[in-house]
Design an enzyme around this catalytic site. Structure first.
Site, mmCIF file in Angstrom:
data_model
loop_
_atom_site.group_PDB
_atom_site.id
_atom_site.type_symbol
_atom_site.label_atom_id
_atom_site.label_comp_id
_atom_site.label_asym_id
_atom_site.label_seq_id
_atom_site.Cartn_x
_atom_site.Cartn_y
_atom_site.Cartn_z
ATOM 1 N N GLY A 165 35.658 33.171 44.579
ATOM 2 C CA GLY A 165 36.514 33.767 43.777
ATOM 3 C C GLY A 165 38.053 33.541 44.272
ATOM 4 O O GLY A 165 38.869 34.478 44.626
ATOM 5 N N TYR A 172 37.197 55.452 37.983
ATOM 6 C CA TYR A 172 37.063 54.243 38.830
ATOM 7 C C TYR A 172 35.889 54.475 39.959
ATOM 8 O O TYR A 172 34.629 54.128 39.645
ATOM 9 C CB TYR A 172 38.261 53.678 39.958
ATOM 10 C CG TYR A 172 38.181 52.338 40.300
ATOM 11 C CD1 TYR A 172 38.484 51.156 39.905
ATOM 12 C CD2 TYR A 172 37.366 52.431 41.392
ATOM 13 C CE1 TYR A 172 38.287 50.077 40.197
ATOM 14 C CE2 TYR A 172 36.904 50.986 42.119
ATOM 15 C CZ TYR A 172 37.608 49.950 41.476
ATOM 16 O OH TYR A 172 37.102 48.609 41.927
HETATM 17 P P1 NAD Z 1 40.897 38.442 40.197
HETATM 18 O O1 NAD Z 1 40.895 38.816 38.855
HETATM 19 O O2 NAD Z 1 42.562 38.106 40.555
HETATM 20 O O3 NAD Z 1 40.070 37.184 40.770
HETATM 21 C C1 NAD Z 1 38.825 37.088 40.408
HETATM 22 C C2 NAD Z 1 38.283 35.937 40.936
HETATM 23 O O4 NAD Z 1 36.970 35.596 40.585
HETATM 24 C C3 NAD Z 1 39.140 34.541 40.364
HETATM 25 O O5 NAD Z 1 39.205 33.619 41.447
HETATM 26 C C4 NAD Z 1 38.195 34.132 39.318
HETATM 27 O O6 NAD Z 1 38.198 32.750 39.028
HETATM 28 C C5 NAD Z 1 36.585 34.393 39.987
HETATM 29 N N1 NAD Z 1 35.596 34.398 39.149
HETATM 30 C C6 NAD Z 1 35.425 35.293 38.023
HETATM 31 N N2 NAD Z 1 34.256 34.974 37.503
HETATM 32 C C7 NAD Z 1 33.678 33.990 38.266
HETATM 33 C C8 NAD Z 1 32.548 33.180 38.172
HETATM 34 N N3 NAD Z 1 31.455 33.647 37.294
HETATM 35 N N4 NAD Z 1 32.332 32.017 38.982
HETATM 36 C C9 NAD Z 1 33.357 31.818 39.738
HETATM 37 N N5 NAD Z 1 34.419 32.519 39.899
HETATM 38 C C10 NAD Z 1 34.553 33.561 39.015
HETATM 39 O O7 NAD Z 1 40.371 39.800 40.786
HETATM 40 P P2 NAD Z 1 41.097 40.772 42.055
HETATM 41 O O8 NAD Z 1 41.695 41.799 41.552
HETATM 42 O O9 NAD Z 1 41.404 39.721 43.274
HETATM 43 O O10 NAD Z 1 39.440 41.325 42.558
HETATM 44 C C11 NAD Z 1 38.671 40.423 43.311
HETATM 45 C C12 NAD Z 1 38.033 41.644 44.309
HETATM 46 O O11 NAD Z 1 39.090 42.558 44.833
HETATM 47 C C13 NAD Z 1 37.065 42.618 43.279
HETATM 48 O O12 NAD Z 1 35.914 42.860 43.928
HETATM 49 C C14 NAD Z 1 37.961 43.785 43.308
HETATM 50 O O13 NAD Z 1 37.076 44.908 42.849
HETATM 51 C C15 NAD Z 1 38.605 43.839 44.507
HETATM 52 N N6 NAD Z 1 39.794 44.706 44.429
HETATM 53 C C16 NAD Z 1 41.004 44.754 43.759
HETATM 54 C C17 NAD Z 1 41.924 45.344 43.846
HETATM 55 C C18 NAD Z 1 43.021 45.285 42.819
HETATM 56 O O14 NAD Z 1 43.913 46.435 42.688
HETATM 57 N N7 NAD Z 1 43.129 44.341 41.891
HETATM 58 C C19 NAD Z 1 42.074 46.615 44.671
HETATM 59 C C20 NAD Z 1 40.857 46.658 45.478
HETATM 60 C C21 NAD Z 1 39.959 45.787 45.566
#
Ligand code: NAD
Length: 419
Positions: free
Chosen positions: A70, A258
């Protein structure tokens, strides 16, 4: 009651057609997604993050061979950048993105990765990327092959699991879909329609047992476990290898949707998986853990009801306090202050690392709570940093970056070149 305001610039000509692949690209926002993205802008966004990492001291004892699952946007992209430019790591990135084609721009994650590769090449850093479904057995096999053939020593010393996906086809062949719903009583709350800049009320119905189970299948820890078991079996985990997955807890106002919602159940499962994987990693003198990160604007977080309103208020309060952070600052702090530089991980009572500590400071949370009842469409500017929210949102699609000529035609097809 509330005046509907169009806040996000919507340009009538979608892409002024020049050649098939040269287009003038403007943001086209549809709800919580922008359907266009700008390759030069995404590249500028990646370079901003690299510059931030370079402004910090190099990591001591940092990772050298890193797999990021990811890796193309949000926290995963920042993890890749912090490992590469802060520690000189070779990185293998996995993501699900598309290149531009004909007159259609590609996805921001594609452009981010193309820019990351170009910058890595300039810096003499190895970068390997695989585009496809990280949940599949095929992708796991491809990644193992790439580690053996292309990564230093044929092994990895850090695995970052940072997927955010609405669906997953699991090994049983079933495609599960995740939902964002409460699991207790239906949830009535204030919400922000970010497209129209309107504070409204939402009612979210309670998830049924199947919806909860399916969300756990998609966003829980099972796939992380499978990844680590496969990497272990293939003998590609270096001695001392660490693995981290990201989670979120947030304030009480968002708990029904959440922490106590379907996604929260999935995150509980991630913590369960973390303990199981930790036992496996111990065999390599390594460790597995969950890092609870701060709320930031990413494609994933923009889609969660109530969260964008909370984030707008939070940003204003944290910026005023001088401790606001985005993805790159969060990950840099995680690496710098907890995982490397001779530091020990600082666990909470549930064994999680809390890099959301500044967001969760009592005075920050109190300040959000204090203004929460008073925030309306009319008072949003006063109490919240909607401009900051929106600027971060658009930056995720490569818009609003300084130094980018948004009136110039640009090539929509961008290669991801080997580095
Ligand atoms: P994002 O949407 O920016 O990134 C998601 C990534 O997953 C991308 O690189 C996408 O290409 C990849 N992806 C999705 N489906 C895929 C698949 N089937 N195969 C390969 N790659 C795939 O998300 P984010 O907000 O950075 O979230 C990442 C993690 O961080 C999650 O677990 C989220 O819960 C956690 N998180 C996010 C936040 C926030 O505020 N955004 C806060 C705390 C924790």
């Amino acid at each position: 009651m509330q005046e509907e305001q169009k806040q996000v610039e919507v340009e009538p000509p979608r892409f002024k057609s020049l050649t098939m692949s040269q287009q003038i690209l403007k943001p086209r926002v549809r709800g919580f997604i922008c359907i266009t993205s700008h390759p030069e802008g995404c590249a500028a966004h990646v370079r901003e993050q690299i510059a931030y990492v370079r402004s910090r001291p190099a990591l001591q004892g940092g990772p050298k061979s890193v797999l990021v699952i990811g890796s193309s946007t949000g926290y995963g992209l920042s993890s890749r950048i912090a490992a590469a430019f802060g520690s000189g790591a070779a990185t293998l990135g996995i993501f699900f993105e598309r290149n531009g084609e004909g007159d259609k721009p590609g996805s921001p994650g594609w452009y981010n990765t193309a820019a990351f590769h170009a910058e890595a090449k300039k810096a003499g850093l190895k970068a390997v990327s695989l585009n496809g479904d990280a949940f599949s057995a095929e992708m796991k096999a491809q990644a193992i092959e790439a580690i053996k053939k292309k990564m230093p020593g044929g092994k990895v010393d850090l695995v970052v699991y940072s997927l955010a996906s609405p669906r997953r086809t699991a090994p049983d062949g079933v495609t599960y879909k995740s939902t964002l719903k409460p699991t207790g009583a239906p949830f009535h709350a204030k919400n922000l329609d970010t497209d129209r800049k309107v504070v409204n009320d939402v009612t979210l119905e309670t998830a049924n047992a199947e919806e909860i189970a399916h969300t756990v299948k998609v966003m829980g820890g099972e796939d992380w476990e499978i990844w680590m078991e496969e990497l272990d079996k293939a003998g590609v985990l270096a001695t001392g290898c660490q693995t981290v997955a990201y989670s979120y807890i947030g304030p009480q106002v968002t708990w029904p949707i959440y922490k106590d919602g379907t996604i929260g159940k999935a995150k509980e499962d991630l913590e369960r998986a973390s303990q199981k994987i930790d036992a496996l990693m111990k065999l390599h003198r390594g460790r597995a853990f969950v890092s609870v990160n701060k709320a930031v604007v990413t494609q994933a977080s923009s889609a969660i009801p109530v969260v964008p309103l909370y984030v707008s208020l939070l940003f204003k309060i944290m910026k005023a306090k001088g401790n606001h952070e985005g993805c790159i600052e969060q990950i840099q702090r995680l690496f710098e202050k907890q995982m490397y530089n001779g530091n020990a991980l600082n666990f909470d009572e549930k064994g999680r690392v809390r890099i959301d500590d500044w967001e969760m400071m009592p005075e920050i949370q109190k300040a959000v709570f204090d203004v929460w009842p008073a925030v309306t469409t009319e008072t949003l500017e006063k109490y919240g940093d909607f401009a900051g929210y929106q600027s971060d949102f658009l930056k995720n699609f490569g818009f609003g970056l300084t130094g980018v000529d948004y009136d110039a035609p640009t090539e929509v097809e961008r290669p991801i070149e080997d580095a």
